[in-house]
Design an enzyme around this catalytic site. Structure first.
Site, PDB file in Angstrom:
ATOM      1  N   ASP A 341       0.856  -1.174   0.000  1.00  0.00           N
ATOM      2  CA  ASP A 341       0.000   0.000   0.000  1.00  0.00           C
ATOM      3  C   ASP A 341       0.898   1.232   0.000  1.00  0.00           C
ATOM      4  O   ASP A 341       2.083   1.154   0.342  1.00  0.00           O
ATOM      5  CB  ASP A 341      -0.884  -0.030   1.251  1.00  0.00           C
ATOM      6  CG  ASP A 341      -1.954   1.043   1.224  1.00  0.00           C
ATOM      7  OD1 ASP A 341      -2.422   1.379   0.125  1.00  0.00           O
ATOM      8  OD2 ASP A 341      -2.312   1.547   2.294  1.00  0.00           O
ATOM      9  N   ASP A 646      -1.715  -1.240   6.053  1.00  0.00           N
ATOM     10  CA  ASP A 646      -2.100  -0.841   7.406  1.00  0.00           C
ATOM     11  C   ASP A 646      -3.589  -0.586   7.557  1.00  0.00           C
ATOM     12  O   ASP A 646      -4.059  -0.365   8.661  1.00  0.00           O
ATOM     13  CB  ASP A 646      -1.327   0.427   7.827  1.00  0.00           C
ATOM     14  CG  ASP A 646      -1.607   1.608   6.911  1.00  0.00           C
ATOM     15  OD1 ASP A 646      -2.299   1.424   5.886  1.00  0.00           O
ATOM     16  OD2 ASP A 646      -1.147   2.715   7.225  1.00  0.00           O
ATOM     17  N   ASP A 650      -6.740  -3.344   3.323  1.00  0.00           N
ATOM     18  CA  ASP A 650      -5.631  -4.250   3.001  1.00  0.00           C
ATOM     19  C   ASP A 650      -5.848  -5.664   3.542  1.00  0.00           C
ATOM     20  O   ASP A 650      -5.121  -6.585   3.162  1.00  0.00           O
ATOM     21  CB  ASP A 650      -4.317  -3.704   3.582  1.00  0.00           C
ATOM     22  CG  ASP A 650      -3.952  -2.353   3.009  1.00  0.00           C
ATOM     23  OD1 ASP A 650      -4.163  -2.153   1.801  1.00  0.00           O
ATOM     24  OD2 ASP A 650      -3.477  -1.492   3.765  1.00  0.00           O
TER      25      ASP A 650
END
Length: 918
Positions: A341, A646, A650
């Site tokens: 990410d 995080d 995700d």
């Protein structure tokens, strides 16, 4: 429209695209009133029909079942079989040792995994506990789990959205949706319908459960509750994902199956050969085959693998990588692709003002994040006095036209408010302004809050001389339209709009968000600010700021290290493609950076996606389904995939990846509980350290295998050779157990403490399809097995030929085997390099300690009367020890010669490859 109609609205599984419908269409479908909400009776009826606004509990295995699952491994079954055979031979102590090894293996795995999978529970905790609703045209504060589709919910700044809402009113509404989209900027909301194909981050007419209101207020109609919400849908995806076995587990399972059937097949053939060819009694042949099985089974290998993994866990913890599931240690070392990410992982998730564009110049602002430390540079030098004077005015306006807060608490800074406004406060403090002093010197009289309709915020202030000033900030095109002059060094000049556009386009192309700052002097003692006052214009443009969520410096270095190690890094984010591409270029993700949007992926077939997943570095506007689909596409191409992140968005991909890596500080509990590894310092650089440790663990496991299997091969070869030649066994099953037990708790264990090889992070990842035993390892195992078998059997026959007793001859064979193993252990410390060096001998103190302990154990085994009686050994003389040492040294020299030949062949192959025409 009547709120009393029934049955309740259709479930969200068949919901339309709420974001694409008008407010009236939504109200009609949900049978509610946009001015008074549902009636209490209708709400109660719908609650009974649809159930509470909570995520469903998923039954998970209890502690006992999780503990028993630790034994579900083919090599553990082999180990238990060895224990059973040992018990049948009447050696209860040895059997107990094997059982203890199995239990230790299970306990370590059970403890390391910790509590059960809590991803769904963590997501559940993110739901709001209370909600303000409009029912029967009156406001009520109710538990959030009582919300139903059609309810009208009121939101204010700081509220957590309690369900998925279609917005009806949204004055100045901004929502932090980072947990769902990954975007570091807050989303500006409005009430107009958007395109049905809009991605999650572009659905400006919606507010999603679990997100947080950072600015403004709203009224929204509940369109989905509980498991039917966006966050609930992610929970369902997480719950349905099957965990992927790591490469090591897959290879160990294959190895264990092959070894099992090989031992069984060899045992049957040897039993038939002994009975049919040599005419041995079936009972004697059965015990001989049992000896073969005991010799061939590497009892200690599962325990050594577990211990090597546990040592890796401890080393990783020292480097801020906390391992939740033991096999993930090695899997991280074998990754070929890291999917990450952007927000909070590669970047700090802290908006930062990086450029100040004035009419005269452009200033670069150093420092990143919310810590107000940095400098203002022009072309690499400190800003001059005239620039500083204008900069103070710009930063004062940014500080006063601001509702955020930035406070120092110990060694850190505590922030509240919108990320963009926090960035402006940080900029002002970098410039030397003091928040409280400025606000006391220029108290605020009135404010027009930011709203997406007019795209600016304005505040009115006065100083202690009564002079009034309006400060304005907002979208550049909106603010420039309200300005007639621009600030220059020493005063003001007429605004030249055309000169600004190219500079703004260039800054925006670098992935920065633009924010214009302006001011206007008012008539004295003005204390009220109206929208019409702002619209009349006449402002002076002070500057345009370029803001972004900058990449972490350590992430840039880490990505370079990953590329050197042959690991590709791919960014999968919900952010805008321009922003993502700009960050990717700063990070150096690839030489030729290509990006795709989520909607591009939707249009691809599975085969097209597999190709795009390999060739593309950046995927923007990606939803949780896109992330999950990309991870699986890469896995289908044979890649070993690590996913970092995080946010809640995700979680599905973290759980589906070969290794999920979550951020421990700013990461959500849902992300941490879906991951195998948690980074305690939220530092992408820790991944590189963890990869190094993972590669070291795999190296050490291979070294352990290449050490253990030749020992077992040599023992099994001695048994097979004796049966084929019709001679007495040179070593008995009980003696084999002794050798395996003492060498595996000493020599084998010590190799798990080996340090990383010098080239561990400069070589490419191993091929995921490469078998656990490569051709080189199979050659080395077979070569050493033959040498051990020939040498030990030869010494046994020599002693018999010299008239020594059977016990004496067997004692010589056993000690020759163990002594050769001691020197072979030094050889195994480096698979290709010589051990004839200071580092080769003294580089691992655990190896020397293990050799010392084993020498003592062998002396007791050979000379203690009780051990002689128990194991059928006899004391041997110095001449026999001389022959044993000579054999061990010859074995070591032969292996060093083999290494030298292998190194020269490798060099010739490399030279030949370089001289070949392209």
């Amino acid at each position: 429209m009547s709120t009393q109609s029934s049955p309740p609205p259709p479930p969200a599984s068949s919901d339309p695209n709420w974001h694409a419908l008008s407010i009236d269409e939504v109200a009609a479908l949900l049978r509610t009133h946009t001015d008074q909400g549902l009636s209490a009776a209708e709400a109660a009826h719908r609650l009974q029909q649809s159930g509470p606004n909570t995520l469903p509990q998923q039954k998970r295995p209890g502690p006992l079942r999780r503990f028993l699952a630790q034994f579900h491994n083919i090599l553990i079954y082999i180990l238990l079989l060895a224990g059973l055979i040992t018990a049948l031979l009447g050696h209860v102590v040895d059997s107990a040792v094997i059982v203890v090894v199995v239990l230790v293996n299970a306990v370590i795995g059970f403890i390391q995994e910790g509590k059960a999978e809590d991803a769904l529970a963590a997501i559940r905790k993110m739901l709001s506990s209370r909600a303000t609703v409009l029912r029967d045209a009156r406001q009520f504060d109710i538990p959030a789990d009582e919300l139903v589709a059609g309810d009208l919910v009121l939101l204010a700044s700081g509220d957590k959205v309690p369900a998925d809402l279609r917005l009806i009113q949204a004055p100045g509404l901004q929502i932090d949706e980072a947990i769902l989209t990954g975007e570091s900027l807050t989303a500006d909301k409005q009430i107009d319908a958007v395109a049905a194909t809009s991605g999650l981050g572009d659905r400006f007419s919606m507010a999603y459960s679990g997100t947080v209101v950072t600015h403004g207020r709203a009224l929204g109609c509940v369109v989905a509750t509980g498991a039917r919400t966006e966050i609930g849908r992610i929970g369902r995806v997480v719950g349905n994902i099957q965990e992927v076995p790591t490469p090591l587990l897959r290879k160990m399972a294959t190895f264990g199956q092959v070894l099992t059937w090989s031992i069984v097949g060899a045992g049957i053939l040897l039993f038939a050969f002994g009975v049919l060819v040599h005419g041995y009694p079936a009972r004697d042949m059965f015990m001989a085959v049992v000896g073969l099985a005991v010799a061939a089974i590497p009892e200690g290998l599962p325990a050594i693998v577990t211990i090597a993994l546990a040592i890796g866990v401890k080393r990783m913890a020292r480097r801020n990588a906390i391992v939740r599931r033991l096999p993930a240690v090695e899997a991280l070392g074998s990754v070929t692709v890291i999917c990450t990410d952007k927000t909070g992982t590669l970047t700090r998730n802290e908006m930062t003002a990086q450029q100040v564009l004035t009419a005269d110049t452009s200033l670069q602002v150093t420092g990143a994040g919310y810590e107000p430390k940095g400098e203002f540079l022009r072309d690499g030098r400190m800003a001059g006095p005239d620039e500083i004077a204008l900069l103070d005015l710009v930063c004062r306006a940014a500080l006063l036209c601001n509702d955020a807060s930035l406070r120092e608490e110990g060694a850190s800074w505590r922030v509240t408010g919108d990320p963009t406004e926090i960035a402006l406060l940080t900029l002002a403090v970098k410039a030397g302004l003091e928040q409280d002093d400025e606000r006391r010197s220029h108290p605020r009289d009135d404010v027009i809050p930011f709203e997406s309709e007019h795209r600016f915020m304005a505040t009115l202030h006065h100083d202690h001389q009564g002079r009034s000033t309006t400060f304005l900030k907002g979208a550049p095109e909106r603010v420039l339209a309200l300005c007639s002059t621009q600030a220059v060094a020493g005063g003001t000049a007429a605004l030249v709009s055309g000169q600004w556009q190219a500079r703004l386009d260039q800054t925006a192309a670098a992935g920065m968000r633009l924010l214009a700052i302006a001011m206007r002097t008012e008539s004295d003692h003005q204390r009220e600010l109206l929208f019409a006052d702002v619209e009349r214009g006449g402002f002076t443009l002070l500057a345009v700021l370029g803001l972004s969520d900058p990449p972490r410096e350590e992430a840039i270095r880490s990505i370079a290290a990953c590329r050197k190690a042959g690991i590709r890094v791919k960014m999968i984010t919900g952010d805008h493609p321009v922003t993502a591409t700009a960050i990717g270029q700063q990070l150096g993700l690839a030489d030729d950076i290509r990006s795709l949007r989520g909607e591009d992926l939707d249009a691809m077939s599975d085969s097209e996606l597999r190709q795009a997943a390999v060739s593309t570095a950046i995927f923007a506007r990606a939803s949780p389904e896109h992330k999950l689909r990309l991870v699986r596409a890469l896995q289908d191409q044979g890649e070993v995939v690590a996913m970092t992140g995080d946010g809640v968005n995700d979680s599905p991909a973290l759980k589906s990846a070969d290794v999920g890596v979550a951020m421990g500080g700013k990461g959500t509990e849902a992300a941490k509980d879906s991951a195998e590894i948690v980074l305690a310092d939220d530092n992408f650089a820790s991944i590189v350290a963890a990869v190094e440790e993972g590669r070291t663990v795999y190296d050490n496991i291979r070294k352990a295998i290449i050490f253990i299997l030749p020992t077992n091969g040599g023992e099994a070869g001695m048994v097979v050779l004796a049966i084929l030649l019709g001679m007495t066994l040179p070593i008995t099953p009980v003696q084999i157990l002794w050798v395996n037990m003492v060498t595996e708790i000493t020599l084998s264990l010590s190799i798990a403490f080996e340090k990383p090889e010098a080239n561990v992070m400069s070589r490419p990842p191993r091929d995921p399809r490469e078998p656990l035993l490569s051709a080189f390892l199979l050659w080395r195992i077979a070569f050493v097995s033959v040498l051990l078998m020939a040498g030990c059997t030869g010494l046994f026959l020599w002693e018999i030929d010299q008239g020594e007793s059977l016990e004496f001859a067997r004692s010589v064979a056993i000690n020759a085997l163990v002594t050769a193993e001691m020197l072979y252990l030094l050889n195994c410390r480096h698979l290709h390099q010589s051990w004839f060096s200071r580092e080769g001998v003294f580089g691992n103190p655990y190896v020397l300690l293990a050799i010392g302990v084993l020498v003592v154990l062998q002396l007791i085994f050979t000379y203690h009367p009780q051990m002689q009686a128990l194991f059928g050994t006899a004391a041997i003389d110095w001449a026999a020890w001389g022959r044993i040492m000579l054999f061990a040294m010859l074995l070591s020299l032969v292996l060093e010669a083999e290494k030298l030949i292998m190194r020269r062949w490798a060099l010739r192959a490399v030279s030949a490859a370089r001289t070949q025409p392209a």
